[in-house]
Write a protein that holds these residues in place. Structure first.
Motif, PDB file in Angstrom:
ATOM      1  N   UNK A  99       0.833  -1.200   0.000  1.00 12.10           N
ATOM      2  CA  UNK A  99       0.000   0.000   0.000  1.00 12.10           C
ATOM      3  C   UNK A  99       0.862   1.243   0.000  1.00 12.10           C
ATOM      4  N   UNK A 100       0.302   2.291  -0.574  1.00 12.42           N
ATOM      5  CA  UNK A 100       0.872   3.628  -0.468  1.00 12.42           C
ATOM      6  C   UNK A 100       0.190   4.271   0.731  1.00 12.42           C
ATOM      7  N   UNK A 101       0.986   4.864   1.613  1.00  6.44           N
ATOM      8  CA  UNK A 101       0.444   5.430   2.845  1.00  6.44           C
ATOM      9  C   UNK A 101       0.860   6.888   2.936  1.00  6.44           C
ATOM     10  N   UNK A 102      -0.100   7.753   3.244  1.00  5.23           N
ATOM     11  CA  UNK A 102       0.171   9.164   3.467  1.00  5.23           C
ATOM     12  C   UNK A 102      -1.017   9.782   4.180  1.00  5.23           C
ATOM     13  N   UNK A 103      -0.813  10.979   4.698  1.00  6.28           N
ATOM     14  CA  UNK A 103      -1.902  11.699   5.313  1.00  6.28           C
ATOM     15  C   UNK A 103      -1.691  11.977   6.784  1.00  6.28           C
ATOM     16  N   UNK A 104      -2.572  12.810   7.296  1.00  5.44           N
ATOM     17  CA  UNK A 104      -2.462  13.277   8.677  1.00  5.44           C
ATOM     18  C   UNK A 104      -2.529  12.136   9.682  1.00  5.44           C
ATOM     19  N   UNK A 105      -3.329  11.116   9.395  1.00  7.25           N
ATOM     20  CA  UNK A 105      -3.488  10.032  10.380  1.00  7.25           C
ATOM     21  C   UNK A 105      -2.156   9.336  10.653  1.00  7.25           C
ATOM     22  N   UNK A 106      -1.366   9.041   9.610  1.00 12.67           N
ATOM     23  CA  UNK A 106      -0.084   8.371   9.820  1.00 12.67           C
ATOM     24  C   UNK A 106       0.935   9.344  10.401  1.00 12.67           C
ATOM     25  N   UNK A 107       0.881  10.606   9.993  1.00 11.04           N
ATOM     26  CA  UNK A 107       1.795  11.606  10.532  1.00 11.04           C
ATOM     27  C   UNK A 107       1.605  11.757  12.036  1.00 11.04           C
ATOM     28  N   UNK A 108       0.356  11.692  12.485  1.00 14.80           N
ATOM     29  CA  UNK A 108       0.068  11.822  13.916  1.00 14.80           C
ATOM     30  C   UNK A 108       0.526  10.580  14.687  1.00 14.80           C
ATOM     31  N   UNK A 109       0.553   9.436  14.054  1.00 16.15           N
ATOM     32  CA  UNK A 109       1.018   8.216  14.725  1.00 16.15           C
ATOM     33  C   UNK A 109       2.535   8.222  14.864  1.00 16.15           C
ATOM     34  N   UNK A 110       3.248   8.527  13.775  1.00 16.59           N
ATOM     35  CA  UNK A 110       4.708   8.354  13.781  1.00 16.59           C
ATOM     36  C   UNK A 110       5.484   9.641  14.074  1.00 16.59           C
ATOM     37  N   UNK A 111       4.787  10.779  14.205  1.00 16.59           N
ATOM     38  CA  UNK A 111       5.447  12.015  14.599  1.00 16.59           C
ATOM     39  C   UNK A 111       6.293  12.668  13.530  1.00 16.59           C
ATOM     40  N   UNK A 112       5.972  12.445  12.274  1.00 17.75           N
ATOM     41  CA  UNK A 112       6.650  13.094  11.154  1.00 17.75           C
ATOM     42  C   UNK A 112       5.621  13.841  10.319  1.00 17.75           C
ATOM     43  N   UNK A 113       6.072  14.807   9.518  1.00 16.82           N
ATOM     44  CA  UNK A 113       5.159  15.533   8.629  1.00 16.82           C
ATOM     45  C   UNK A 113       5.503  15.237   7.180  1.00 16.82           C
ATOM     46  N   UNK A 114       4.534  15.487   6.312  1.00 17.27           N
ATOM     47  CA  UNK A 114       4.682  15.272   4.869  1.00 17.27           C
ATOM     48  C   UNK A 114       5.065  13.822   4.561  1.00 17.27           C
ATOM     49  N   UNK A 115       4.401  12.881   5.226  1.00 13.32           N
ATOM     50  CA  UNK A 115       4.720  11.459   5.079  1.00 13.32           C
ATOM     51  C   UNK A 115       4.100  10.898   3.809  1.00 13.32           C
ATOM     52  N   UNK A 116       4.953  10.290   2.996  1.00 14.69           N
ATOM     53  CA  UNK A 116       4.534   9.490   1.842  1.00 14.69           C
ATOM     54  C   UNK A 116       5.420   8.264   1.863  1.00 14.69           C
ATOM     55  N   UNK A 117       4.812   7.102   1.980  1.00 15.56           N
ATOM     56  CA  UNK A 117       5.583   5.871   2.093  1.00 15.56           C
ATOM     57  C   UNK A 117       4.893   4.736   1.364  1.00 15.56           C
ATOM     58  N   UNK A 118       5.692   3.753   1.006  1.00 16.33           N
ATOM     59  CA  UNK A 118       5.170   2.505   0.463  1.00 16.33           C
ATOM     60  C   UNK A 118       5.441   1.431   1.500  1.00 16.33           C
ATOM     61  N   UNK A 119       4.425   0.635   1.775  1.00 16.95           N
ATOM     62  CA  UNK A 119       4.521  -0.411   2.789  1.00 16.95           C
ATOM     63  C   UNK A 119       4.239  -1.760   2.140  1.00 16.95           C
ATOM     64  N   UNK A 120       5.090  -2.736   2.434  1.00 23.91           N
ATOM     65  CA  UNK A 120       4.872  -4.114   2.004  1.00 23.91           C
ATOM     66  C   UNK A 120       4.821  -4.968   3.267  1.00 23.91           C
ATOM     67  N   UNK A 121       3.728  -5.691   3.429  1.00 25.44           N
ATOM     68  CA  UNK A 121       3.587  -6.611   4.555  1.00 25.44           C
ATOM     69  C   UNK A 121       3.900  -8.017   4.054  1.00 25.44           C
ATOM     70  N   UNK A 122       4.798  -8.688   4.784  1.00 23.56           N
ATOM     71  CA  UNK A 122       5.206 -10.043   4.445  1.00 23.56           C
ATOM     72  C   UNK A 122       4.885 -10.957   5.613  1.00 23.56           C
ATOM     73  N   UNK A 123       4.451 -12.166   5.307  1.00 21.31           N
ATOM     74  CA  UNK A 123       4.112 -13.111   6.357  1.00 21.31           C
ATOM     75  C   UNK A 123       4.833 -14.425   6.202  1.00 21.31           C
ATOM     76  N   UNK A 124       4.967 -15.103   7.325  1.00 18.94           N
ATOM     77  CA  UNK A 124       5.528 -16.445   7.327  1.00 18.94           C
ATOM     78  C   UNK A 124       4.492 -17.406   6.760  1.00 18.94           C
ATOM     79  N   UNK A 125       4.937 -18.497   6.143  1.00 20.96           N
ATOM     80  CA  UNK A 125       3.980 -19.453   5.582  1.00 20.96           C
ATOM     81  C   UNK A 125       2.998 -20.007   6.627  1.00 20.96           C
ATOM     82  N   UNK A 126       3.439 -20.106   7.895  1.00 22.08           N
ATOM     83  CA  UNK A 126       2.546 -20.623   8.936  1.00 22.08           C
ATOM     84  C   UNK A 126       1.640 -19.548   9.515  1.00 22.08           C
ATOM     85  N   UNK A 127       1.808 -18.294   9.095  1.00 25.69           N
ATOM     86  CA  UNK A 127       0.955 -17.217   9.555  1.00 25.69           C
ATOM     87  C   UNK A 127       1.295 -16.679  10.933  1.00 25.69           C
ATOM     88  N   UNK A 128       2.368 -17.129  11.535  1.00 22.18           N
ATOM     89  CA  UNK A 128       2.679 -16.750  12.909  1.00 22.18           C
ATOM     90  C   UNK A 128       3.334 -15.381  13.058  1.00 22.18           C
TER      91      UNK A 128
END
Length: 145
Positions: free
Chosen positions: A34-63
Motif C-alpha cells: 500500500x501507499x500510505x500518506x496523510x495526517x493520520x499516519x503523521x500523527x502516529x509516527x510524529x513526522x510531517x509530509x509522510x509518503x511511504x510505500x509499505x509491504x507486509x510479508x508473512x511467514x507461511x505458517x501465519x505466525x
C-alpha cells in the motif's frame, strides 16, 4: 492488561524491491502492499509530509509478520549507516529454518553475505548471521534433532 504477541517487526529500507525480493527468497509471502500518506499516519509516527510505500510479508505458517517501509518523504538525512552485530539498538531478526546451508547458499546468490560462519551450538542448533540488502542482519537457526 495483557500483551498478546508481537504483531509485526518494521524495517525501514531505501531499496524496497531488493528488500522485498530478499525476504520472498527466504520464504516469506506478500500479504499486501500500500501507499500510505496523510495526517493520520503523521500523527502516529510524529513526522510531517509522510509518503511511504509499505509491504507486509508473512511467514507461511501465519505466525509472524514483517513490514517493509520505504519513505518517499521525509527522507532520512543521514542515509544508510554501517552497523555491526554489537551496534546498539535493534540489530537482527531471527528466523527458525530448515536446511540452513541451502538457505544461506540461496541468499548468497542474491547478494547476501555471511557475517561470520555457520556454527553448531551444543549439538542443539546450527546458527549464523547473514547480511542482506540495506545491511539487514538475519539470524538463522536450524534446530538439530
Amino acid at each position: 492488561m495483557k500483551v498478546h504477541r508481537i504483531d509485526h517487526v518494521g524495517v525501514i529500507v531505501q531499496d524496497l524491491p531488493a528488500a522485498k525480493d530478499f525476504f520472498i527468497e527466504l520464504g516469506l509471502e506478500v500479504l499486501g502492499e500500500a501507499e500510505v500518506e496523510g495526517e493520520w499516519v503523521e500523527r502516529i509516527i510524529g513526522l510531517t509530509d509522510v509518503k511511504e510505500t509499505v509491504v507486509m510479508l508473512g511467514m507461511p505458517d501465519g505466525e509472524a509478520t514483517l513490514e517493509l517501509v520505504k519513505f518517499h518523504t521525509p527522507s532520512d538525512e543521514n542515509g544508510m549507516q554501517p552497523s555491526f552485530s554489537n551496534t546498539l539498538g535493534i540489530r537482527h531478526i531471527a528466523f527458525a529454518v530448515q536446511d540452513i546451508e541451502s538457505i544461506v547458499a540461496k541468499l548468497k546468490k542474491k547478494g547476501a553475505e555471511l557475517v561470520g560462519e555457520i556454527q553448531n551450538y551444543e549439538n542443539a542448533y546450527k546458527l549464523c548471521y547473514i547480511r542482506g540488502p540495506e545491511g539487514i542482519i538475519l539470524e538463522l537457526a536450524e534446530k538439530i534433532n
